[in-house]
Structure formats: structure tokens, C-alpha cells
Motif scaffolding. Sequence first.
Motif, short mmCIF file in Angstrom:
data_model
loop_
_atom_site.label_atom_id
_atom_site.label_comp_id
_atom_site.label_asym_id
_atom_site.label_seq_id
_atom_site.Cartn_x
_atom_site.Cartn_y
_atom_site.Cartn_z
N ASP A 87 -43.57 10.00 30.54
CA ASP A 87 -44.86 10.24 31.17
C ASP A 87 -45.96 10.45 30.12
OD1 ASP A 87 -46.45 11.01 33.57
OD2 ASP A 87 -46.55 12.93 32.51
N ILE A 88 -47.09 9.84 30.34
CA ILE A 88 -48.21 9.97 29.40
C ILE A 88 -48.65 11.44 29.30
CG2 ILE A 88 -50.69 9.46 29.16
CD1 ILE A 88 -50.06 6.60 29.99
N GLY A 89 -48.71 12.12 30.45
CA GLY A 89 -49.13 13.53 30.44
C GLY A 89 -48.16 14.40 29.66
N VAL B 35 -49.30 7.17 37.15
CA VAL B 35 -50.25 8.29 37.09
C VAL B 35 -49.80 9.32 38.12
CG1 VAL B 35 -52.64 8.98 37.42
CG2 VAL B 35 -52.12 6.79 36.35
N THR C 187 -52.04 13.09 32.54
CA THR C 187 -52.14 11.63 32.43
C THR C 187 -53.56 11.17 32.75
OG1 THR C 187 -49.81 11.43 33.02
CG2 THR C 187 -51.16 9.46 33.26
N HIS D 101 -55.80 12.09 29.77
CA HIS D 101 -55.58 11.22 28.61
C HIS D 101 -56.21 9.85 28.84
CE1 HIS D 101 -53.73 9.15 25.26
NE2 HIS D 101 -53.54 8.16 26.12
#
Lengths: 338, 305
Positions: free
Chosen positions: A105-107, B120, B125, B128
Motif C-alpha cells: 500500500d502506498i500509504g 486507494v 495514500t 501521497h
Amino acid sequence: MTDCGSFEKPELVCPAGTPAALRTAVDAGADAVYCGLANETNARNFAGLNFSAQALEQSIVYAHQRNAKVLMAVNSFATAPRTSLWHDAVDIAANAGADAVIVADIGVAAYVAANHPDLRLHLSVQAGASSPEAIRYYCKEFGVRRVVLPRILTVGEISAIHREIPCEIEAFVFGNIGMMSEGRCSLTNYAAGISTNMHGVCSPASAVRYVGNSDGSTSAELGPFDIDCYSAQQPTGYPTICKGRYTTPDRSEPYYAFEEPISLNLSSLLPDLMRAGVTALKIEGRQRSRSYVHMVVSAYRRAIDDISAGLQPDLTGLAALTEGGKETQGAFKTKKWR
Amino acid sequence: MKGHDLTIGPVLFHWTADKKRDFWFRIADEAPVDAAYIGEVVCSKRTPFFDRHLEEVALRLVSGGKKVVWSTIAEVVSKLDRNVVGSVCSLDDAEIEVNDASALGSVSGRPHRIGQYMNVYNEGTIRHLARNGANHFCLPAELPLATIQELSSAAKLCGASTEVQVFGRVSLALSARCYHARAHGRTKDNCLFVCENDSDGMALETHSGKPFLSINGIQTLSDRYLGLSSEIRSLCQAGVSALRLSPHSFDMVEIASAYRKLVDGEIEADELNKMLDGIGVPQPFMNGFVHGQPGYERVSGLPGH
């Protein structure tokens, strides 16, 4: 004689669904093991599997004493409003001394980069980063040190990616074959209301039912859908949507529309993978038994050592461990798989 | 709900160039929508058929008063996939919707949108991606309302807006393998574009004959059509600013007009469903995801938080 040309001895990365499996894998020669916490923060969130924070700490001590690394998967997608659960998992990994966290996950990646800048970051197969551009983005933004490549690339493509990215590559060599692009599949949530991305579960046992039919056959259902049906003579399988049999308007006889129940076994491609620049070879199967882990890890340990020593590896015993005795080289050998 | 945008998502299916061009021309001229997403999202092999029409379609949509957004391929593996993404991202002044991380680097620092194929799921996220230039997020189809609300709030704090699909079959999975080709004993490389035969997807049924999924090349969609209606008020209250209609071969102008009436408060949810039934869209609609239930389900009542 195997051409052992130009490659470095790769790291053997092995599954640890439980502390006992972790010890088994380490004892059988794993260079690294990967595991997750017993909650929704990783993609193998199955009952009876995975680690408490305390068990993780003890297991890391065990592995480190034997020169093996522990990589912790926090590789499902942190889902608001439960986001802190994933942050906590990262903190637990860092505090327990994990050698790396594997995230999708990007987060979560941003959280690791901001709060644990010294913790080694691996990009999970669940991130679905299948192009050099995607991988480079994660490297640049979050300092990713290794990418676990999706099981959809040929060895040639892996080699080409290797030349275009600044981080290490980890590739799957044995175990379940992911048919759908990992991290981008909502099939289980569609049928059963539990999400692979949000809850870390694919085809949960709680949603599975076996129903006997009047003709002696058995239907395997996930939610209300009969994913497959087995005659009285056939062994029943587990209903995973991408390995079920279905009909289309043109095909009235049910067929494996996505893929057969089959296992990935790249043992014969190992030298090619090593030459392609793969740093780490990964065995799938955190849900597997200790004896399975022992046999597969031992066999691959010997094979990697043999190939590195210029010897012909012997991997004949592995076929017996593949799903239904059937194995494939999946996408890795040829584009014809697609 | 008045003031909320209606959008037409990208055409997911391999329609002939003529059919696709006529579809977009008619949307441009007649559909009461605010934005349209053009470009191939599913299979880069299809792009040569329609590339020459994209510019005229974009111009026609603009003269019809629609904002035009260029969507990128959702799964990027081959050299061709990468080239297609690269060429979309190199369009000057075009507004781009990113559907795979492959495109994030090239749109960095430039205003763009994030499509529903990007994962997402949380505020981090959103933050970012907003820092990278994202100003609009079409959220994944599987999210429950509580998550949609959190993400919409997070987006708002970043000066960004959110969009949710409300109509059409829902994308459930992507693969490197083409299941359309497989069904016909072919592979992706020698598919002969057999997906062109199924303008709304190829039906997969279970052993017992239950409709289950729909195949569109490398994409697996729901068999059921998503048809959110009574949920739309809750979505708008949760902070969603745009509602996406995913194109099918039914009369999308009529479908858009019906949704426009609902959003403008001229009709109620029941009437919308009756109108969609009259247009011939197969029912029951699915709406489970937003309710936090199995996606295929048809849940009555309003989604809870």
C-alpha cells in the motif's frame, strides 16, 4: 553441466505461517523467512495462522541466532477508518527487529519511509508493480530496496526489468500460482463479502460449503456460487474463484476459464532466473504444513547450492508436492501462457 | 444532490472503431454529463484500432461542453503497454487519469486524476498521491460507504475531489492472461481480437447455470450490473462529488438522462430503476459493496456507516 555463468548466489526466501513453520524453514536452510501478524494486515489472514507480536519477537531471535532473516509482510491495503492497524503492524515489526517489511500500500509505504527510515522496505507482489516505471516510482518515493515481482512475467521480461530498476528482485519459484494480478482482485469480496485487499483473505473457509447433489456429485460453493462440481469419482478441491470451472455461451461443458488447480514449479528455470539478475527466490505457502515446508525448502536449498557449485540439481521430489500433482512454469517460460 | 457531476467512464469493451466513435459523438452531442474519460484501459493491443479517432472524439466532446480526461491502461506489462502509457502521458495540456503506478512518475508535479484501478484505500495514500499532483480520485469499486466518506474527507483536505462508479458492470480482477482468447483456444498473442464479439462482456456461468462473471479480455467483471440509486444521496453526503456511469451497449444517453434527473432531484430512486428497466438493463442490480456486503448482492435500505 549447468552453465553457472554470471550470477550471485540468490537468497532463498521461505514461508512461515506459524512459529513452528518458521523454525522448520530456518532449520531446512532458508536464508530468510517471511511471516505476518494474526490480523487483517497481511494477505494470508487465515484462522490458526500467523504471529502474535510476542511470537514474532521470539521467532526473530531464533532466526537471527541461525543467520536467517525475517521479513514481515504488512501487505494488504490499509483501509480507512482502520488505517492505524497497519501502522501498528509496521511499528511491531520495527520494534521486534524484523529485517524488512514487505508492503503493498502506498500509504503504508509512506508511513514506513517517514517513521522508520532505517527499516528495509520491500515492495510486495500485492502492489502489482509490473513495469520498470512503476517500480522506479516506489524506489524513488519510498526508498524501496527490493521488489517482489508479479507472477505474470517471463524470465526474459524479468531480465529486462532488472536492467532498468535500481532495486533487487525477488521472484516466486514454487507454490500456488497467482492467476489474477495480485492486489487487484475483488472476486472474493464480490461473492463472499470479504475483501482480499481490505481483509487479507481470498476464498475464506467461512464462506465455503460443500453440497452433495442427487447424482452423487459434490458442488464446492463460495458464498452462493458453485465454483466447481466434482463427480463421485473425482477428488474434491477447494473453491477458489480463479481455479473454478464455468461455462460460456460457446462452451457448454464447464472448463477452467482462468486456470487449472496447478502449482508453480520453476526448478528447471532456476539457472535462467539467477542469470536474469534475481536476488531472492521465493517459495509460496504460508498456509502449508511444516512437513511441506521442510521438503520444499530442503529441496530448493540443495538445488541452489548445486547450481551455484556448477552441479546439475535434483528436484524430482518436488512434483509430488504440487497441487493435484500438476505443475506449470506459468507465465515465466513463455508468453504463450497468456 | 444538485451540483454533483455525472461522468462517463472509459469504454471497457472492444467495440469496433465505428461503434465507439459513434458512441462518443452521441455522448458529446446529447448526454447530460459533465466529463468523459476516453482512451483504452484494458488491452493495449486494441489501441491501434481507435487511436486515429481519439482526437476528433475529444474535440467533439469539448464542443459538447464536456471535460475530456484521458485514461491510462490499468495493467502495464509489455513494451506496448508501456509505450501506450508513455504516449498518453506525453500529451500536452491533456488531463490524465492514472490507472497504474507506471504512469505516476511521468505525471508527477502536473495536475492529474487517479482512476478506480489504483489501490486507494486510506488517507495516507490520498495525501501521497495529492502531493504528486492528483486532484481527483475515482475510488475503487469495492469500498464500503464508511471508507468512501473517510477518503472523501481526506481528499478535500488536499484540495481534491472524489468520484464513485454508480452504473455498469464492475471490474473485479485483471490478469496478464487473456481469458477471452483462452475460451476460444487461443493465447493473448494470437487472440485475433475475439473479444470484439462480446460488446458487454462474455458470460461465465456456474455448473448449476448461475450467472456469475463477465469476461472482457484480461479483465474479469461482475455479471450483474451495478445500479446505485437510493445510495446516491448517501454518497453525496459522504463528500463524493462525481458519479461515474460505465459505458455499455445500452442507450447510454437515456441512462445518463435518467441519472441526471435523479441527481437533480426530479425523480426518486424507484423511478430511476424503472427507467433503467425500461431501457433493458438486466436486473437485479448489484449494490452490495457500498453497503459492506458481498458485492453481487442487491441490498435494500440505505448504507450504514
